[in-house]
Design an enzyme around this catalytic site. Structure first.
Site, PDB file in Angstrom:
ATOM      1  CD  GLU A 112      -2.878   0.869   2.524  1.00  0.00           C
ATOM      2  OE1 GLU A 112      -3.281  -0.285   2.813  1.00  0.00           O
ATOM      3  OE2 GLU A 112      -3.240   1.872   3.160  1.00  0.00           O
ATOM      4  CG  ASP A 114      -1.797   4.622   2.958  1.00  0.00           C
ATOM      5  OD1 ASP A 114      -2.655   4.250   2.180  1.00  0.00           O
ATOM      6  OD2 ASP A 114      -1.514   4.042   4.024  1.00  0.00           O
ATOM      7  CD  GLU A 116      -4.950   7.745   5.947  1.00  0.00           C
ATOM      8  OE1 GLU A 116      -5.901   6.961   5.892  1.00  0.00           O
ATOM      9  OE2 GLU A 116      -4.284   7.926   6.987  1.00  0.00           O
TER      10      GLU A 116
END
Ligand SMILES: *[C@@H]1O[C@H](CO)[C@@H](O)[C@H](O)[C@H]1NC(C)=O
Length: 296
Positions: A112, A114, A116
């Site tokens: 993953e 990411d 955010e």
């Protein structure tokens, strides 16, 4: 929380033989659509109408209210590439909200990458939170402030992912690099195709000032907007990776080195805007820095 749709994308559900002719036709189709219509690139996967594709596929919006957030995912899976999209984050009082924008593979030992975006009270800075998971293990957070107001306009957020490195960019300025250090025994995402996901949800138990500031539901619905999705990537198709680059310098994103100008920009961001780095969090790693932090 966002991966609930069917496991096979429209392109990979074809059971026709993978003859060269079929592949070429599919590749051509994908190349044409890679900079285009959001209807052809994404499925809204949850939120019961709170996620919308608008203006004939030019704009996508996600919204959040006290009953639900919403999310979308890419139809395609990718194995390496440069993936760009413009986002305009929730304006005004966005405290407690999180807009997640990430690449992720399937299964229990997933990879993953990411981004955010942690909202804040009006006039207070968003935090860009980043993380990299390899084979199900993350714990590699770095956080940044931005050098602009991400709610006033669209800005481009990109992931470059090749076998040597992962680079996070904001408006083409590199903010983080995660190198392939498998030679030191650090797992690196390089064999599992990933889909792009995004979601807008309530995380007021931790997002803003560590959970001190709660979501103000009188401001709902909260809305984030997306446009100009662009990939220069290898699409996972019929069980293999197919590169669809049409850029003048084919696969320039595969180039292993970052270059002097980008190194300078990266160090400017780290110096001026980085507010958290797991590498120097001695409380979390009392027995010493994680392996990947010990080389520059
Ligand atoms: C919100 O604003 C406060 C005060 O400026 C700041 O400490 C914090 O880092 C900001 N961002 C988030 C997501 O909490």
């Amino acid at each position: 929380m966002s991966s609930s749709s069917s496991s096979s994308s429209s392109s990979s559900s074809s059971s026709s033989p993978s003859s060269l002719a079929v592949l070429l036709v599919l590749v051509t189709v994908i190349s044409v659509t890679s900079a285009g219509n959001l209807y052809q690139e994404f499925d809204i996967t949850w939120g019961d109408g709170r996620g919308k594709i608008l203006d004939n596929g030019v704009l996508l919006t996600l919204s959040l209210d006290r009953f639900s957030g919403s999310g979308f995912q890419s139809k395609h899976q990718y194995l390496f590439g440069k993936i760009d999209m413009q986002l305009k984050l929730v304006p005004g009082n966005s405290a407690g909200t999180v807009t997640a924008y990430y690449l992720r593979s399937q299964g229990p030992s997933w990879d993953e990458i990411d981004f955010e975006f942690l909202g804040n009270l009006t006039g207070n800075p968003y935090i860009v939170h980043t993380n990299v998971y390899a084979q199900g293990k993350g714990d590699r957070e770095q956080q940044f402030y931005l050098w602009f107001d991400p709610t006033a306009d669209f800005h481009t957020y990109s992931v470059l992912w090749n076998p040597q490195r992962i680079v996070f960019y904001v408006d083409e300025v590199p903010i983080r690099e995660f190198k392939n250090l498998e030679r030191l025994g650090v797992p690196f995402p390089k064999s599992q195709p990933m889909r792009l996901y995004s979601s807008l949800w309530n995380a007021d138990d931790w997002a803003t000032r560590g959970g001190l500031v709660k979501t103000d539901w009188s401001q709902a619905p909260f809305t984030a907007s997306y446009r100009n999705f662009h990939t220069d990537a290898c699409v996972w198709l019929l069980g293999r990776s197919t590169c669809n680059s049409r850029s003048p310098v084919a696969h320039s994103w595969l180039s292993p080195e970052m270059g002097f100008a980008n190194r300078q920009k990266l160090s400017w961001v780290r110096r001026r805007f980085m507010i958290y780095n797991y590498c120097v969090d001695a409380k979390r790693f009392p027995q010493g820095q994680p392996r990947e932090c010990t080389v520059s």
